[in-house]
Scaffold this motif. Structure first.
Motif, mmCIF file in Angstrom:
data_model
loop_
_atom_site.group_PDB
_atom_site.id
_atom_site.type_symbol
_atom_site.label_atom_id
_atom_site.label_comp_id
_atom_site.label_asym_id
_atom_site.label_seq_id
_atom_site.Cartn_x
_atom_site.Cartn_y
_atom_site.Cartn_z
ATOM 1 N N THR A 230 0.827 -1.202 0.000
ATOM 2 C CA THR A 230 0.000 0.000 0.000
ATOM 3 C C THR A 230 0.860 1.251 0.000
ATOM 4 O O THR A 230 0.600 2.208 -0.745
ATOM 5 C CB THR A 230 -0.923 -0.003 1.232
ATOM 6 N N GLU A 380 -7.581 4.033 -2.206
ATOM 7 C CA GLU A 380 -8.156 3.717 -3.509
ATOM 8 C C GLU A 380 -8.347 2.202 -3.660
ATOM 9 O O GLU A 380 -7.508 1.405 -3.249
ATOM 10 C CB GLU A 380 -7.250 4.254 -4.624
ATOM 11 N N THR A 381 -9.456 1.820 -4.279
ATOM 12 C CA THR A 381 -9.795 0.400 -4.368
ATOM 13 C C THR A 381 -9.842 -0.105 -5.809
ATOM 14 O O THR A 381 -9.189 -1.094 -6.158
ATOM 15 C CB THR A 381 -11.157 0.136 -3.693
ATOM 16 N N VAL A 385 -7.687 -3.134 -7.571
ATOM 17 C CA VAL A 385 -8.403 -4.387 -7.807
ATOM 18 C C VAL A 385 -8.237 -4.826 -9.255
ATOM 19 O O VAL A 385 -8.073 -6.020 -9.545
ATOM 20 C CB VAL A 385 -9.894 -4.221 -7.453
ATOM 21 N N THR A 404 -2.237 -4.581 -2.107
ATOM 22 C CA THR A 404 -2.520 -3.509 -1.159
ATOM 23 C C THR A 404 -3.575 -3.962 -0.163
ATOM 24 O O THR A 404 -4.211 -5.003 -0.325
ATOM 25 C CB THR A 404 -3.023 -2.247 -1.884
ATOM 26 N N THR A 406 -6.499 -2.495 0.444
ATOM 27 C CA THR A 406 -7.851 -2.440 -0.120
ATOM 28 C C THR A 406 -8.118 -3.610 -1.054
ATOM 29 O O THR A 406 -9.236 -4.143 -1.081
ATOM 30 C CB THR A 406 -8.045 -1.118 -0.879
ATOM 31 N N ARG A 407 -7.120 -4.037 -1.816
ATOM 32 C CA ARG A 407 -7.296 -5.207 -2.696
ATOM 33 C C ARG A 407 -7.585 -6.453 -1.864
ATOM 34 O O ARG A 407 -8.462 -7.257 -2.197
ATOM 35 C CB ARG A 407 -6.043 -5.396 -3.548
ATOM 36 N N VAL A 410 -11.193 -6.544 -0.454
ATOM 37 C CA VAL A 410 -12.149 -7.002 -1.466
ATOM 38 C C VAL A 410 -12.070 -8.516 -1.622
ATOM 39 O O VAL A 410 -13.100 -9.212 -1.679
ATOM 40 C CB VAL A 410 -11.877 -6.303 -2.810
#
Length: 457
Positions: A230, A380-381, A385, A404, A406-407, A410
């Protein structure tokens, strides 16, 4: 009656109350008696009483009526064919509700089609009940307010208090929403840390949630590779792209561009901020990734990945350019013109003035913008992704795969995993950590920007 028609009818009643109260208050004024408020204040007071109580009732009703409708449907004979409480039962009821509401046109479960008339009848009945109660509230509250229209009634003070209460409620919505987010994250993260030691999560270097040892789940849930990925993508590569381009464009627009050029270039630059992030993701996956891969092969890096950190970070930096540029533009424009004019008057060139006078003076604001940009990037996603890898690695090579926070959130929350498993609960621990980091960065950035503004206002 539909919600739109009901709101229109309530607005009409409020208008009638406003006109009636104004006419009555104007008659008092013509009579020459003591008048503590203007006719408009009395009219607004009555209109607010006609609108606010029914709107508050409708808001509460919208939260409670779905349960009432479902209970009414479950009391019908057809509902006896439903399976026991569980996922299948909820899916059938949800499908029947959508069919009755017109948001679905086909039924996967035959029983949902049988329940559709019961749902439509129950929904219609409760809609008419809500309509009648809302209209009664509007008439009753408006009539009560109308009886208070007197020469000595302080309608202005009461109206201001109602408006102030509404503004306070609106401001509390954001606070309560933030509080709800924090409480939900802390609650679920506490369940995770009850099974996985905090030290294993924060300082472990092995991340493999697909293979978890029930005896030691923390051995596979070390989040250091995620934190590094990240930081590497959002704070290093993205800022390496966004900071020079954003700062240089701000310098050009504030110091060199003519008003005509600025009026064209600045809106075009800020259009990047309006592009959906999913579009950036497509751009990264379909255009930037092959180009970076070919470039890496061309310079002799055979094992370069098409889901490299450079792809996600560079596209993320492009997305943040207008953010950095706008804040740097405001910071440079806020520097007193006397400092620039004094430097030019002493014989400095424009470039020397920018480098030695304007940039040092605007540096606190630029730093604040960079910190806000970093917090935006690491949260940020969609770009990561679609463009970053799901493999957690510790690497300094921008052409290798990395992932990261956020990835991984998900990935952890999609699929068929149990909600109470350490794998799923790890998403909440990651979310809490990311929330704390971005919150701290935002606080630091706002503090820096506030101190800068106080120095030059």
């Amino acid at each position: 009656m539909s919600l739109g028609a009901l709101l229109l009818l309530l607005a009409g009643l409020a208008l009638v109350g406003w006109l009636s109260a104004r006419a009555r208050a104007a008659a008092f004024r013509v009579g020459g008696r003591r008048f503590s408020s203007l006719p408009g204040h009395h009219a607004t007071y009555v209109a607010l009483w006609c609108l606010l109580p029914p709107l508050l009732f409708l808001g509460i009703w919208s939260l409670t009526s779905p349960a009432l409708v479902t209970d009414a449907v479950l009391a019908t004979p057809v509902a006896a064919q439903l399976p026991p409480p569980g996922f299948d039962r909820a899916a059938i009821l949800s499908e029947a509700r959508r069919l009755a509401g017109g948001s679905a046109y086909g039924a996967f479960h035959p029983l949902a089609r049988l329940l559709e008339p019961a749902y439509a009848a129950a929904q219609s009945r409760y809609d008419w009940i809500a309509t009648a109660l809302a209209l009664l509230l509007a008439l009753g509250a408006g009539g009560f307010a109308f009886t208070r229209v007197r020469p000595d009634f302080a309608a202005r003070t009461r109206t201001e208090r109602i408006v102030m209460a509404a503004l306070l409620a609106a401001s509390l919505v954001a606070i309560l929403t933030t509080l709800g987010i924090v409480v939900s994250l802390v609650w679920e993260a506490a369940r995770f840390f009850a099974r996985v030691p905090v030290t294993d999560f924060l300082f472990g270097t092995h991340w493999s949630p697909q293979v978890i040892d029930p005896r030691d789940p923390g051995a596979s849930l070390g989040a250091v590779p995620l934190f590094w990925g990240t930081f590497f993508i959002g704070a290093v590569i993205a800022m390496a792209v966004a900071l020079p381009f954003g700062l240089l464009s701000a310098i050009y627009l504030t110091q060199y561009a003519t008003p005509r050029v600025r009026s064209w270039v600045k809106p075009l630059l800020e259009m990047l901020a309006g592009v959906p992030t999913v579009v950036y993701g497509y751009f990264a996956a379909l255009t930037v990734a092959p180009a970076v891969r070919d470039f890496a092969v061309g310079i002799g890096i055979e094992n370069a990945s098409s889901e490299s950190a450079l792809v996600a970070g560079s596209v993320m930096g492009i997305m943040i350019i207008p953010f950095i540029s706008s804040l740097a533009d405001d910071s440079l424009a806020a520097v007193p013109s006397s400092m620039r004019d004094g430097s030019l008057a002493m014989g400095a060139t424009p470039s020397e003035t920018i480098r030695r006078v304007l940039l040092p003076a605007a540096l606190p604001g630029v730093i604040g913008g960079v910190l806000l940009g970093v917090s935006r990037a690491i949260g940020e996603t969609m770009i990561v992704v679609m463009a970053a890898s799901g493999v957690a690695t510790l690497t300094l090579n921008p052409f290798e795969s990395t992932t990261t926070v956020t990835r991984q959130i998900v990935d952890l929350l999609t699929g068929e995993a149990e909600f109470d498993s350490p794998k799923t609960l790890a998403a909440f621990a990651l979310g809490l950590t990311l929330f704390a980091i971005t919150f701290l960065l935002n606080m630091i950035a706002l503090s820096v920007v506030r101190r800068y503004r106080e120095a030059y206002d």
